[in-house]
Design a protein around this motif. Structure first.
Motif, PDB file in Angstrom:
ATOM      1  N   SER A 209       1.041  -1.219  -0.165  1.00  0.00           N
ATOM      2  CA  SER A 209      -0.167   0.010  -0.041  1.00  0.00           C
ATOM      3  C   SER A 209       0.900   1.280   0.032  1.00  0.00           C
ATOM      4  O   SER A 209       0.517   2.186  -0.752  1.00  0.00           O
ATOM      5  CB  SER A 209      -0.885   0.008   1.312  1.00  0.00           C
ATOM      6  OG  SER A 209      -1.849  -1.043   1.252  1.00  0.00           O
TER       7      SER A 209
ATOM      8  N   PRO B 222      -6.942   0.468  -3.497  1.00  0.00           N
ATOM      9  CA  PRO B 222      -8.231   0.317  -2.317  1.00  0.00           C
ATOM     10  C   PRO B 222      -8.526  -1.132  -1.998  1.00  0.00           C
ATOM     11  O   PRO B 222      -8.482  -1.309  -0.515  1.00  0.00           O
ATOM     12  CB  PRO B 222      -9.440   0.698  -3.253  1.00  0.00           C
ATOM     13  CG  PRO B 222      -8.941   1.573  -4.363  1.00  0.00           C
ATOM     14  CD  PRO B 222      -7.601   1.213  -4.543  1.00  0.00           C
TER      15      PRO B 222
ATOM     16  N   ALA C 233      -5.446  -1.904   0.437  1.00  0.00           N
ATOM     17  CA  ALA C 233      -5.484  -0.940   1.661  1.00  0.00           C
ATOM     18  C   ALA C 233      -6.768  -1.737   2.628  1.00  0.00           C
ATOM     19  O   ALA C 233      -6.381  -1.717   3.786  1.00  0.00           O
ATOM     20  CB  ALA C 233      -5.740   0.306   1.499  1.00  0.00           C
ATOM     21  N   ALA C 234      -7.789  -2.205   2.004  1.00  0.00           N
ATOM     22  CA  ALA C 234      -8.810  -2.652   2.707  1.00  0.00           C
ATOM     23  C   ALA C 234      -8.271  -3.926   3.539  1.00  0.00           C
ATOM     24  O   ALA C 234      -8.610  -4.260   4.462  1.00  0.00           O
ATOM     25  CB  ALA C 234      -9.946  -2.771   1.994  1.00  0.00           C
TER      26      ALA C 234
ATOM     27  N   ARG D 115      -6.027  -3.011   6.323  1.00  0.00           N
ATOM     28  CA  ARG D 115      -6.869  -2.592   7.326  1.00  0.00           C
ATOM     29  C   ARG D 115      -7.479  -3.709   8.237  1.00  0.00           C
ATOM     30  O   ARG D 115      -7.556  -3.947   9.488  1.00  0.00           O
ATOM     31  CB  ARG D 115      -7.767  -1.567   6.989  1.00  0.00           C
ATOM     32  CG  ARG D 115      -8.640  -0.881   8.014  1.00  0.00           C
ATOM     33  CD  ARG D 115      -9.939  -0.218   7.355  1.00  0.00           C
ATOM     34  NE  ARG D 115     -10.600  -1.176   6.762  1.00  0.00           N
ATOM     35  CZ  ARG D 115     -11.507  -1.046   5.540  1.00  0.00           C
ATOM     36  NH1 ARG D 115     -11.078  -0.067   4.812  1.00  0.00           N
ATOM     37  NH2 ARG D 115     -12.068  -2.058   5.053  1.00  0.00           N
ATOM     38  N   ASP D 116      -8.063  -4.622   7.535  1.00  0.00           N
ATOM     39  CA  ASP D 116      -9.072  -5.712   8.204  1.00  0.00           C
ATOM     40  C   ASP D 116      -7.841  -6.630   8.856  1.00  0.00           C
ATOM     41  O   ASP D 116      -8.121  -7.358   9.940  1.00  0.00           O
ATOM     42  CB  ASP D 116      -9.889  -6.507   7.106  1.00  0.00           C
ATOM     43  CG  ASP D 116     -10.769  -5.762   6.518  1.00  0.00           C
ATOM     44  OD1 ASP D 116     -11.287  -4.808   7.061  1.00  0.00           O
ATOM     45  OD2 ASP D 116     -11.290  -6.064   5.596  1.00  0.00           O
TER      46      ASP D 116
ATOM     47  N   PRO E 250      -5.169   6.840   2.198  1.00  0.00           N
ATOM     48  CA  PRO E 250      -6.473   6.459   2.287  1.00  0.00           C
ATOM     49  C   PRO E 250      -6.927   5.054   2.578  1.00  0.00           C
ATOM     50  O   PRO E 250      -6.500   4.266   1.959  1.00  0.00           O
ATOM     51  CB  PRO E 250      -7.138   7.026   0.605  1.00  0.00           C
ATOM     52  CG  PRO E 250      -5.988   8.116   0.207  1.00  0.00           C
ATOM     53  CD  PRO E 250      -4.754   7.452   0.936  1.00  0.00           C
ATOM     54  N   GLY E 251      -8.065   4.768   3.528  1.00  0.00           N
ATOM     55  CA  GLY E 251      -8.240   3.460   3.790  1.00  0.00           C
ATOM     56  C   GLY E 251      -7.399   2.959   4.892  1.00  0.00           C
ATOM     57  O   GLY E 251      -7.933   1.850   5.491  1.00  0.00           O
ATOM     58  N   LEU E 252      -6.185   3.623   5.332  1.00  0.00           N
ATOM     59  CA  LEU E 252      -5.475   3.093   6.345  1.00  0.00           C
ATOM     60  C   LEU E 252      -5.300   4.092   7.604  1.00  0.00           C
ATOM     61  O   LEU E 252      -4.073   4.075   7.878  1.00  0.00           O
ATOM     62  CB  LEU E 252      -4.090   2.685   5.716  1.00  0.00           C
ATOM     63  CG  LEU E 252      -3.995   1.496   4.895  1.00  0.00           C
ATOM     64  CD1 LEU E 252      -2.583   1.237   4.163  1.00  0.00           C
ATOM     65  CD2 LEU E 252      -4.004   0.196   5.830  1.00  0.00           C
ATOM     66  N   GLU E 253      -6.259   4.616   7.815  1.00  0.00           N
ATOM     67  CA  GLU E 253      -6.324   5.563   8.978  1.00  0.00           C
ATOM     68  C   GLU E 253      -6.224   4.719  10.117  1.00  0.00           C
ATOM     69  O   GLU E 253      -6.847   3.889  10.335  1.00  0.00           O
ATOM     70  CB  GLU E 253      -7.494   6.589   8.950  1.00  0.00           C
ATOM     71  CG  GLU E 253      -7.678   7.456   7.977  1.00  0.00           C
ATOM     72  CD  GLU E 253      -8.236   6.796   6.633  1.00  0.00           C
ATOM     73  OE1 GLU E 253      -8.611   5.498   6.643  1.00  0.00           O
ATOM     74  OE2 GLU E 253      -8.441   7.269   5.458  1.00  0.00           O
TER      75      GLU E 253
END
Length: 508
Positions: free
Chosen positions: A68, A74, A77-78, A81-82, A129-132
């Motif tokens: 990422s 996206p 990154a998702a 994140r998960d 984006p997507g990894l806050e």
């Protein structure tokens, strides 16, 4: 098998993710990313149940975080994140974590925890984006049973230009940047340390083209369209095991002379290694000696004595936890050896006592090289049965197998699998040594009918290395051996046919 210098082994989540992180320019990168995305579970984790999931989830999450930050996407990154959410939940304060006894887990876990925490710190400074990251400052802890201090010592050792013990080369990636071009090792035709990850770590992010070790990585990734196995080559391990299994059950096979010559050539003064890049060990040494003795080409047993540790044998020097399957294989090698010396007899007596002493209360055995107790139990029962008369330990194991058969005739620790069902059938038939026992015969026949009517290609990873893997040819050989034992037992063969066709059993 004789034409395959690497062996047939399943892709590894851990190892594939390490190649994503360490060698993004290697051919097949897109296939490796797809593999990680496809294999993620709904809860964000990867891998087998329970704490077996920790290491592959750490490895995959770290790899996708690296990806990422290189090339934001996206879906990647998702998934990262998960994965982070799953890890924070699994390593939450107060939640018990019991690490499985897999290879180098005590240093691999803190290595990846530190890598992920470095990503988290970087993402706080430069969000994507997507990894806050929430809450700010959140970091993963190292669970009990890990040795971050040892990891630091190993890194310092390599940074000072000193040599790591050869058995640690298989996990060279844990030393981080210090692994690159480490002077004490160099990848050859079959890589470094029998490990794609270790090989990639030595080369760094941009492997030099046309080097032998790079070709090794390219060949391995091409076999599965990007993903790589946890270890390769393991040709000696695979060939010795398959030949020992077939010859031990009396299966008539035509063995190419080249296979026998190759096993004989692998027998050195220090023992046998499972593949190029690995040190000799007692497990591969005993299995190769067993196979060669069965094939009428016995070799000196002397290398095994180097692994003797009082009443049992160590798989390799300075082993943390002894292995019952290794000791069962040593016992089988002694049984197969044509010259039964007094020293061998004494060692066999001690091994029988030691193996019986390792049996669990329920009648099973467990082992460091496999997730399932059916594997360890078949190793021990077959070895003990080879010594002659039935023992209380064998009878106890038979009862455990009978008590744990599933409604459909199969067996399995986490779920029903053909591999574990084949082990259970072998425990029943080899443990009873052909003595008539209606309960054993019915259970074995139901198990064989399940194998013959099921999907034998479904082989979930159960074998231990850095993470779980499947040695496909070995598992197929064990299944063939189980069915051969049933087919050559007239009572079991007849019952199997009735179960296959759905006919009720005849009763007196």
């Amino acid at each position: 098998m004789s034409a395959d210098p690497y062996g047939d082994f399943s892709p590894s989540l851990y190892e594939t993710a390490r190649i994503v992180a360490l060698a993004p320019t290697l051919a097949g990168h897109g296939g490796r990313i797809r593999y990680l995305l496809d294999e993620q579970h709904g809860d964000g984790s990867w891998g087998a149940p329970y704490d077996y999931a920790l290491l592959p989830t750490l490895s995959a999450t770290e790899a996708l975080l690296s990806e990422s930050r290189r090339t934001p996407a996206p879906a990647v990154a998702a998934a990262a994140r998960d994965g982070l959410r799953a890890l924070f939940l699994r390593l939450a304060p107060g939640r018990a974590v019991t690490l499985p006894d897999t290879v180098a887990v005590e240093i691999l876990v803190p290595h990846l925890v530190a890598e992920i925490n470095a990503h988290l710190a970087a993402l706080e400074d430069n969000p994507l984006p997507g990894l806050e990251i929430s809450p700010a400052g959140a970091r993963l802890p190292c669970p009990p049973g890990t040795y971050p201090e040892l990891l630091g010592h190993l890194r310092d050792t390599v940074a000072r230009g000193q040599v790591l013990p050869e058995k640690l080369w298989h996990s060279l990636e844990v030393v981080g940047p210090a692994a690159r071009r480490a002077p004490f090792a160099s990848p050859g035709e079959f890589g470094l340390g029998c490990s794609p990850a270790a090989t990639a770590a030595w080369f760094g992010a941009v492997p030099a083209p046309r080097q032998a070790g790079v070709r090794y990585l390219e060949v391995l990734q091409a076999r599965h369209g990007g993903p790589v196995p946890v270890a390769a080559p393991l040709d000696i391990f695979e060939r010795a095991w398959v030949l020992a299994t077939f010859t031990d059950v009396g299966l008539p096979v035509s063995v190419p002379a080249g296979l026998v010559d190759g096993l004989r050539a692998a027998c050195g003064s220090s023992g046998v290694a499972g593949g190029a890049g690995l040190p000799p060990d007692a497990d591969d040494t005993s299995t190769a000696l067993h196979a060669l003795a069965n094939l009428g080409a016995p070799q000196p047993i002397d290398p095994l004595w180097e692994f003797q540790a009082d009443d049992h044998f160590s798989t390799y020097p300075e082993e943390r936890t002894p292995s019952v399957s290794t000791n069962a294989h040593v016992l089988q090698a002694f049984i197969a050896h044509p010259e039964r010396t007094a020293r061998i007899e004494r060692a066999m007596v001690r091994l029988v006592s030691w193996l019986c002493g390792q049996q669990q209360e329920d009648g099973s055995w467990t082992d460091k090289w496999h997730a399932s107790p059916y594997y360890a139990t078949v190793c021990c029962v077959v070895a003990l049965a080879g010594c002659g008369e039935p023992t209380p330990a064998i009878r106890k194991a038979l009862r455990w197998v009978l008590d744990n058969q599933r409604e459909d005739g199969s067996w399995g620790y986490w779920e029903s699998t053909p591999e574990e069902t084949a082990y259970a059938v072998q425990i029943l038939l080899r443990g009873s040594a052909g003595r008539p026992d209606p309960a054993v015969e019915r259970a074995a026949a139901r198990g064989c009918a399940h194998l013959l009517g099921g999907d034998l290609a479904r082989t979930p990873p159960l074998w231990h290395d850095k993470d779980l893997y499947t040695p496909a040819r070995i598992v197929r050989a064990e299944t063939i051996a189980a069915l051969h034992l049933a087919r050559t037992n007239p009572r079991v063969a007849a019952l199997t046919g009735r179960w296959e066709t759905g006919q009720p059993e005849r009763t007196a």
